[in-house]
Motif scaffolding. Structure first.
Motif, PDB file in Angstrom:
ATOM      1  N   ARG A 101       7.160   5.066   2.325  1.00 24.40           N
ATOM      2  CA  ARG A 101       8.689   5.228   2.227  1.00 24.40           C
ATOM      3  C   ARG A 101       9.147   3.846   1.901  1.00 24.40           C
ATOM      4  N   ASP A 102       8.733   2.621   2.365  1.00 27.35           N
ATOM      5  CA  ASP A 102       9.106   1.271   2.138  1.00 27.35           C
ATOM      6  C   ASP A 102       8.696   0.610   1.052  1.00 27.35           C
ATOM      7  N   PRO A 158       8.835   0.461  -2.823  1.00 31.13           N
ATOM      8  CA  PRO A 158       9.617   1.006  -3.907  1.00 31.13           C
ATOM      9  C   PRO A 158       8.727   1.602  -5.043  1.00 31.13           C
ATOM     10  N   ARG A 216       5.483   6.799  -5.041  1.00 25.19           N
ATOM     11  CA  ARG A 216       6.193   7.931  -5.114  1.00 25.19           C
ATOM     12  C   ARG A 216       5.007   9.450  -4.923  1.00 25.19           C
ATOM     13  N   TYR A 263      10.579  10.431  -4.725  1.00 21.13           N
ATOM     14  CA  TYR A 263      10.684   9.634  -3.910  1.00 21.13           C
ATOM     15  C   TYR A 263      10.093  10.264  -2.610  1.00 21.13           C
TER      16      TYR A 263
END
Length: 405
Positions: A71-72, A74, A77, A149
């Motif tokens: 999640r951290d 970028p 996905r 995301y």
């Protein structure tokens, strides 16, 4: 121009990808599944290099802890599940300026994929002007663009699904111990019969009344529904469930006048019979580990077995497969069949296991687990009333045609 492919397997896979993470400036990956492995932690320590990382979650195989860590990142996905097909690539593309490296093959980004599994991959180097590079990058970009995301709401829901399917995944990793019967076995097709063949055998029971057998299971099902704990039933109901009634023995009003010796007579099991009457709490606690509805796991059975055997600790004789499987078959006849002296010969032949190997310790592995794979067991419930009621007790009804006087 791309170099000739190099074949990678075993430890070369992990060491090569680790060196490529360190040696390149940009990473473009698309993988079906991943786990929080040492290689994953190494990737996360180089998170700034991750430009595109599309990771799948089909069958809930990806470790939610890895998704949490991604999640951290970028560039990471998650690929949404789709009925159109499984997201299944294993592409590891690396780039620095005009040079690229590619690892393409079978390994998922998991601890097993880069560890104990027998995997194979090709390693290629070349220039970013190569057609191969453009095609691979396009495939990764397409997957990444259609991905989502990793939101907190997604992750919360995914953790629940991952946990709920964990037992099934663990079961699939085991080799199913299916032994095929010999050619002279009377019921050599029991493991691969369809429902139509199975129900025909049940209804051809030469010794017992099928309606009477169904009646026994119907009453047992109602009792366990109304009185979930075995110890809370009346003594008469417990004796009926346990099969300890003699055939001509009178019964109290709450117990129908059926032949409760069907599906395994335990009249001769003196210690068991005494405990059912005067000290039923141990058996009750054991049966509490078996859910009244829904799927049953090997762990459920093992917990039952442990508590069942403990019930005989102060008795002169211990419990065995016959008495244990009788209780199981009456509570969950869709999952269990009583294995006793009257059906053991034919049943052992039908499942290809020597009779001496059928014990309470091997019951799940050698009897239940293989039979759960059978087409007749996995068939949909019939619409017909009698057939439907037999289906509700289909595992226990093996006794109808394996029984010998």
């Amino acid at each position: 121009m791309a170099t000739a492919p190099k074949y990678l397997q075993g430890q070369d896979l992990e060491s090569t990808v680790r060196k490529l993470i360190d040696g390149h400036e940009e990473l473009y990956w698309a993988v079906a599944w991943g786990s929080m492995s040492p290689l994953a932690k190494h990737l996360l320590s180089n998170a700034a290099k991750v430009k595109r990382f599309a990771i799948g979650t089909h069958f809930h195989q990806t470790d939610p802890d890895l998704l949490q860590a991604l999640r951290d990142v970028p560039g990471a996905r998650v690929v949404p599940n789709s009925s159109a097909g499984t997201f299944h690539p294993k592409i590891y593309l690396f780039r620095t300026a005009s040079k690229f490296s590619l690892v393409l093959g079978s390994p998922n980004f998991t601890r097993a994929g880069f560890g104990i599994n027998h995997e194979a991959a090709l390693y290629v180097e070349g220039d970013t002007s190569d057609a191969l590079y453009r095609d691979i990058l396009h495939a990764i970009e397409s997957a990444w663009t259609e991905s989502n995301y990793i939101s907190e709401d997604f992750l919360r829901a995914y953790r629940l699904k991952h946990r709920a399917t964990q037992a099934a995944r663990a079961d699939l990793e085991k080799d199913l111990p299916i032994n095929m019967p010999t050619g002279d076995s009377e019921y050599r097709n029991l493991l691969d019969d369809e429902w139509s063949e199975f129900i025909e055998r049940v209804k051809s029971d030469p010794h017992h009344d099928v309606e009477g057998r169904v009646g026994i299971m119907d009453h047992a099902r109602v009792w366990f529904s109304q009185i979930p704990r075995f110890a809370d039933m009346t003594e008469g109901q417990r004796k009926a469930i346990a099969g300890t009634y003699a055939r001509n023995e009178s019964k109290p009003a709450e117990v129908p006048d059926l032949d409760w010796a069907w599906f395994g007579s335990m009249v001769g099991a003196g210690v068991f019979k005494s405990l059912v009457k005067s000290r039923p709490e141990g058996f009750s606690a054991a049966l509490d580990f078996i859910p009244r509805t829904g799927s049953i796991s090997e762990n459920d059975f093992e917990r039952f077995k442990g508590r069942f055997l403990e019930s005989f600790e102060d008795a002169e004789r211990g419990g065995g497969l016959a008495t244990a499987s009788r209780l199981l078959a009456l509570k969950r006849p869709d999952y269990f069949v009583c294995v006793d002296s009257a059906n053991k010969d034919k049943l052992s032949e039908a499942i290809g296991v020597r009779k001496a190997y059928l014990t309470i310790d091997t019951y799940w592995t050698h009897v239940i687990r293989p039979l759960l794979c059978s087409p007749w067991w996995n068939a949909e419930r019939p619409v017909d009333d009698l057939d439907g009621r037999i289906w509700d007790s289909r595992m226990a009804f093996i006794d109808a045609f394996c029984y010998e006087r």
